[in-house]
Scaffold this active site. Structure first.
Site, PDB file in Angstrom:
ATOM      1  N   GLU A 266       0.910  -1.135  -0.157  1.00 51.63           N
ATOM      2  CA  GLU A 266      -0.076   0.007   0.034  1.00 51.63           C
ATOM      3  C   GLU A 266       0.873   1.089   0.067  1.00 51.63           C
ATOM      4  O   GLU A 266       2.036   1.142   0.660  1.00 51.63           O
ATOM      5  CB  GLU A 266      -0.928  -0.114   1.319  1.00 51.63           C
ATOM      6  CG  GLU A 266      -1.881  -1.277   1.299  1.00 51.63           C
ATOM      7  CD  GLU A 266      -2.801  -1.051   2.360  1.00 51.63           C
ATOM      8  OE1 GLU A 266      -2.525  -0.334   3.416  1.00 51.63           O
ATOM      9  OE2 GLU A 266      -3.674  -2.243   2.512  1.00 51.63           O
ATOM     10  N   HIS A 289      -7.812   1.477   1.993  1.00 52.38           N
ATOM     11  CA  HIS A 289      -7.808   1.031   3.368  1.00 52.38           C
ATOM     12  C   HIS A 289      -8.491   1.791   4.208  1.00 52.38           C
ATOM     13  O   HIS A 289      -7.860   2.367   5.115  1.00 52.38           O
ATOM     14  CB  HIS A 289      -6.343   0.813   3.868  1.00 52.38           C
ATOM     15  CG  HIS A 289      -5.892   0.035   4.797  1.00 52.38           C
ATOM     16  ND1 HIS A 289      -4.991  -0.611   5.121  1.00 52.38           N
ATOM     17  CD2 HIS A 289      -6.905  -0.447   5.974  1.00 52.38           C
ATOM     18  CE1 HIS A 289      -5.090  -1.601   6.205  1.00 52.38           C
ATOM     19  NE2 HIS A 289      -6.195  -1.446   6.550  1.00 52.38           N
TER      20      HIS A 289
HETATM   21  N1  LIG Z   1      -9.920  -2.429   6.338  1.00 52.74           N
HETATM   22  C1  LIG Z   1      -9.875  -1.780   7.665  1.00 52.74           C
HETATM   23  O1  LIG Z   1      -9.537  -0.655   7.682  1.00 52.74           O
HETATM   24  C2  LIG Z   1      -9.639  -2.756   8.830  1.00 52.74           C
HETATM   25  C3  LIG Z   1     -10.133  -2.049   9.809  1.00 52.74           C
HETATM   26  C4  LIG Z   1     -10.282  -3.009  11.227  1.00 52.74           C
HETATM   27  C5  LIG Z   1      -9.638  -4.302  10.947  1.00 52.74           C
HETATM   28  N2  LIG Z   1      -9.539  -4.750   9.912  1.00 52.74           N
HETATM   29  C6  LIG Z   1      -8.853  -6.175   9.687  1.00 52.74           C
HETATM   30  O2  LIG Z   1      -9.887  -7.056   9.821  1.00 52.74           O
HETATM   31  C7  LIG Z   1      -9.340  -8.128  10.319  1.00 52.74           C
HETATM   32  C8  LIG Z   1     -10.411  -8.848  11.524  1.00 52.74           C
HETATM   33  O3  LIG Z   1     -10.724  -7.842  12.615  1.00 52.74           O
HETATM   34  P1  LIG Z   1     -11.317  -8.444  13.651  1.00 52.74           P
HETATM   35  O4  LIG Z   1     -11.290  -7.272  14.749  1.00 52.74           O
HETATM   36  O5  LIG Z   1     -12.825  -8.954  13.698  1.00 52.74           O
HETATM   37  O6  LIG Z   1     -10.089  -9.495  14.338  1.00 52.74           O
HETATM   38  P2  LIG Z   1     -10.738 -10.639  15.365  1.00 52.74           P
HETATM   39  O7  LIG Z   1      -9.396 -11.183  15.741  1.00 52.74           O
HETATM   40  O8  LIG Z   1     -11.769 -10.291  16.156  1.00 52.74           O
HETATM   41  O9  LIG Z   1     -11.087 -11.874  14.585  1.00 52.74           O
HETATM   42  C9  LIG Z   1     -10.455 -12.627  13.584  1.00 52.74           C
HETATM   43  C10 LIG Z   1     -10.978 -14.203  13.434  1.00 52.74           C
HETATM   44  O10 LIG Z   1     -10.357 -14.543  12.553  1.00 52.74           O
HETATM   45  C11 LIG Z   1     -10.273 -16.061  12.999  1.00 52.74           C
HETATM   46  N3  LIG Z   1      -9.342 -16.672  11.993  1.00 52.74           N
HETATM   47  C12 LIG Z   1      -7.825 -16.272  11.970  1.00 52.74           C
HETATM   48  N4  LIG Z   1      -7.279 -17.263  11.109  1.00 52.74           N
HETATM   49  C13 LIG Z   1      -8.322 -17.875  10.415  1.00 52.74           C
HETATM   50  C14 LIG Z   1      -8.527 -18.752   9.231  1.00 52.74           C
HETATM   51  N5  LIG Z   1      -7.306 -19.149   8.506  1.00 52.74           N
HETATM   52  N6  LIG Z   1      -9.602 -19.340   8.604  1.00 52.74           N
HETATM   53  C15 LIG Z   1     -10.669 -18.986   9.437  1.00 52.74           C
HETATM   54  N7  LIG Z   1     -10.840 -17.965  10.614  1.00 52.74           N
HETATM   55  C16 LIG Z   1      -9.593 -17.732  11.024  1.00 52.74           C
HETATM   56  C17 LIG Z   1      -9.895 -15.954  14.167  1.00 52.74           C
HETATM   57  O11 LIG Z   1      -9.926 -17.148  14.918  1.00 52.74           O
HETATM   58  C18 LIG Z   1     -10.818 -14.922  14.722  1.00 52.74           C
HETATM   59  O12 LIG Z   1     -12.211 -15.463  15.061  1.00 52.74           O
HETATM   60  C19 LIG Z   1      -8.208  -8.278  10.694  1.00 52.74           C
HETATM   61  O13 LIG Z   1      -7.128  -8.666  10.052  1.00 52.74           O
HETATM   62  C20 LIG Z   1      -7.821  -6.645  10.871  1.00 52.74           C
HETATM   63  O14 LIG Z   1      -6.711  -6.150  10.683  1.00 52.74           O
HETATM   64  C21 LIG Z   1      -9.306  -4.007   8.799  1.00 52.74           C
END
Ligand SMILES: NC(=O)c1ccc[n+]([C@@H]2O[C@H](COP(=O)([O-])OP(=O)(O)OC[C@H]3O[C@@H](n4cnc5c(N)ncnc54)[C@H](O)[C@@H]3O)[C@@H](O)[C@H]2O)c1
Length: 406
Positions: A266, A289
């Site tokens: 990015e 993003h």
């Molecule tokens: N686009 C954005 O601006 C933005 C903003 C916030 C968060 N995010 C991203 O969103 C994602 C989710 O955030 P969150 O707060 O829900 O995280 P979280 O940790 O609450 O949830 C992630 C889930 O994914 C599961 N998981 C991990 N690897 C896996 C796999 N290979 N297969 C299936 N399940 C799997 C975990 O067990 C967990 O339940 C993160 O990667 C975070 O960085 C992006």
């Protein structure tokens, strides 16, 4: 800038942190100084002396050299989600608590996902492109309601599970797959494998975390398993997905559309060129993003992290700390509190309690948490500990930091 009174907790907030944070911390009686931009290492090293609570966002780097100059620092608030900009081991070694806001933008990401699911299911990007080209096409072919469509959520954490609830209220049928045992909300259906999910749903959306094992988890084999005409979304991490495969499946018409918010590379700053295999496809929504970037999320981050800093300074509360053992403590009512961060070796608690007993200090309540090499013990006592007691505790070889909260 007004001088900071000696007896007050001194707060320095950098990088335009939301004004609600200043309001909350000033309201707690702390002396707050703000600075609009980020500070480089040298400037921060010069400013950090005497500061008890420091607030930064993602641009200011908190290095061990800066921490060496931070003679009074109790805690750092990262008013954002990530903490990569902070040398966490160095902060921990010095007994400095670090807090962030892991959940404040959850709703913002969910709403963007919903918006994109509707836009793609309704083919809005194609309709809009045609209209800008002067083409009036009222055809309903390929446009659908989301009601009744099957949504597949990979990763049922904070974001995935909240999306599940909102999608059901729109009449979607939710399927999810998570590597952990997660409680299915509402009528959501748990899939026993990602393959099962991919074959069952009309829309696949990724919400997994960025653990190293997830790198490249979604490539040619996974796209090939998706149903004809399905839609793909990724608003989680860029390095999970093979974008060349995604492009092929879009161009072949196998997938009807995609929305991507995160990329393996990015641009670091505004104005830097954005390169991606996905550019130029009208049925692929690209966003820079911004899943979590809303004014509401910024406000929530401001309040959430400021509140964590306040409760740590006032009560020693470390719940949701990124680096110290998490102790969710009751508020102090009429008690004095010793907050002791130490190296986690056997016998520390017994030594502390032996010393307190020896000096006639009555313990009213005690809480211990450990996390790796670090231990944190809170001892509530009826009267303030004497200077001699606090000196003896401070001088214990395992002590990293002792605070008396009165
Ligand atoms: N686009 C954005 O601006 C933005 C903003 C916030 C968060 N995010 C991203 O969103 C994602 C989710 O955030 P969150 O707060 O829900 O995280 P979280 O940790 O609450 O949830 C992630 C889930 O994914 C599961 N998981 C991990 N690897 C896996 C796999 N290979 N297969 C299936 N399940 C799997 C975990 O067990 C967990 O339940 C993160 O990667 C975070 O960085 C992006």
């Amino acid at each position: 800038m007004a001088p900071i009174a000696e007896d007050k907790i001194k707060v320095l907030l950098l990088e335009n942190i939301h004004p609600d944070a200043t309001e909350l911390l000033s309201g707690a009686g702390f002396q707050v100084e703000t600075h609009d931009g980020a500070l480089g290492e040298n400037d921060l090293a010069e400013r950090v002396g005497g500061v008890h609570l420091l607030g930064i966002r993602s641009t200011t780097h908190l290095t061990s050299a800066v921490l060496d100059k931070a003679d009074s620092l109790l805690a750092v608030g990262a008013f954002c989600i990530g903490t990569n900009q902070i040398d966490l081991p160095a902060a921990t070694d010095r007994g400095v608590a670090v807090f962030n806001a892991p959940f404040s933008n959850t709703r913002s990401v969910v709403e963007l996902a919903i918006a994109e699911i509707i836009a793609l299911t309704r083919r809005l990007t194609d309709k809009s492109r045609d209209m800008h080209a002067g083409i009036w096409d009222k055809s309903a072919t390929g446009s659908h309601e989301v009601r009744g469509r099957r949504l597949g959520i990979v990763g049922y954490g904070n974001i995935g599970s909240q999306l599940s609830v909102l999608a059901e209220t729109l009449g979607m049928s939710v399927h999810f797959f998570d590597i952990d045992d997660k409680l299915a909300l509402g009528n959501a259906v748990r899939c026993s494998s990602m393959e099962e999910l991919l074959e069952s749903v009309d829309i696949v959306t990724l919400h997994v975390d960025g653990r190293p094992g997830n790198m490249g988890m979604f490539g040619e084999a996974e796209f090939a398993r998706m149903r004809q005409g399905a839609i793909f979304l990724n608003l989680s991490r860029g390095f999970l997905v093979d974008h060349e495969s995604l492009r092929r499946h879009i161009e072949s018409g196998h997938l009807a559309g995609a929305a991507v918010d995160v990329f393996p590379q990015e641009p670091k700053r505004r104005g830097e060129a954005f390169e991606s295999e996905l550019r130029g496809l009208s049925n692929v929504i690209l966003t820079p993003h911004v899943g979590g970037s809303t004014e509401e999320a910024q406000q929530d981050i401001g309040r959430f992290v400021a509140s964590k800093l306040r409760h740590y300074a006032d009560d020693g509360n470390t719940s949701l700390s990124v680096n110290l053992p998490a102790l969710a403590l009751p508020e102090r009512v009429g008690t004095h509190r010793l907050a002791h961060v130490h190296v986690n070796t056997p016998g520390v608690l017994a030594t502390i309690n032996g010393l307190l007993a020896e000096h006639g200090v009555n313990i009213e309540g005690q809480y211990l948490g450990t996390r790796g090499q670090i231990g944190y013990v809170i001892t509530d006592i009826g009267a303030p500990a004497s200077a001699e007691v606090t000196r003896i505790l401070t001088d214990m070889p395992e002590t990293i930091r002792l605070r008396q909260l009165s």
